[in-house]
Design an enzyme around this catalytic site. Sequence first.
Site, PDB file in Angstrom:
ATOM      1  N   ILE A  57       0.901  -1.162   0.000  1.00 42.39           N
ATOM      2  CA  ILE A  57       0.000   0.000   0.000  1.00 42.39           C
ATOM      3  C   ILE A  57       0.939   1.211   0.000  1.00 42.39           C
ATOM      4  O   ILE A  57       1.894   1.260   0.784  1.00 42.39           O
ATOM      5  CB  ILE A  57      -0.963  -0.019   1.222  1.00 42.39           C
ATOM      6  CG1 ILE A  57      -1.801   1.268   1.314  1.00 42.39           C
ATOM      7  CG2 ILE A  57      -0.250  -0.251   2.533  1.00 42.39           C
ATOM      8  CD1 ILE A  57      -2.906   1.208   2.400  1.00 42.39           C
ATOM      9  N   SER A  58       0.695   2.159  -0.898  1.00 40.09           N
ATOM     10  CA  SER A  58       1.600   3.309  -1.047  1.00 40.09           C
ATOM     11  C   SER A  58       1.641   4.141   0.235  1.00 40.09           C
ATOM     12  O   SER A  58       0.706   4.116   1.044  1.00 40.09           O
ATOM     13  CB  SER A  58       1.115   4.208  -2.189  1.00 40.09           C
ATOM     14  OG  SER A  58       0.957   3.470  -3.371  1.00 40.09           O
ATOM     15  N   ALA A  59       2.721   4.901   0.392  1.00 44.80           N
ATOM     16  CA  ALA A  59       2.825   5.829   1.521  1.00 44.80           C
ATOM     17  C   ALA A  59       1.736   6.891   1.392  1.00 44.80           C
ATOM     18  O   ALA A  59       1.435   7.331   0.275  1.00 44.80           O
ATOM     19  CB  ALA A  59       4.197   6.487   1.529  1.00 44.80           C
TER      20      ALA A  59
END
Length: 204
Positions: A57-59
Amino acid sequence: MGDKDRLVRNLINEGYLKTPKIIKAFKSVDRSVFVPKEHRIHAYADYPLPIGHGQTISAPHMVAIMTELLEPQKTDKVLEIGAGSGYQAAILSKLVNKVYTIELDPELADFAKENLKKAGIKNVEVIVGDGSKGYEKEAPYDKIILTCATEDFPKPLIEQLKEGGIIMGPLGDSFFQNLIVARKIKGCLERKNYGGCVFVPLRH
Ligand code: SAH
């Protein structure tokens, strides 16, 4: 102040979140719902987290940057490539009319579906498939967002983008990319480079 509020406050102070309606969207979606149980204590930290199957999951700051640059409008139909946890789609769902998100891995697609359901989000459709082919059935789209890395925007995606629409994604090799945002003008893409980023690669 809770960790969740602190994350949003930091994203504002650091200049990633700017638009009031986008700030509201970030406040209304709980990232911990989209993070696997074992990583939940880090749900409000500003870095990527594993979601299984070698994916992440992206930052939050990357989700913020991309959401701001997508210029979401209430009437937009958006296509996302790489549903992953469903978090980026969830944020967009609060800002646009409808999100179609394609995920190659069937188990991750189920993970995204469950998370979106838990979050009570109804205007996101998760589709299992190869996103590099787009999703012809619902084309054309106002906006297209790739959240996996590819050398260049796949041709079907450019074709499925409306005239005047925005397409964005991390373009480069599998180790390092640039975030490219492009607008379709008279059938051609006018590109802008927003600098270096690292995403997992698009697979076939
Ligand atoms: N947007 C996601 C993060 C995506 S990580 C989130 O908010 O959590 C990138 C995702 O792209 C991974 O889940 C990976 O399985 C998926 N992916 C890779 N190649 C793909 C392809 N060809 N089509 C659709 N999804 C793909």
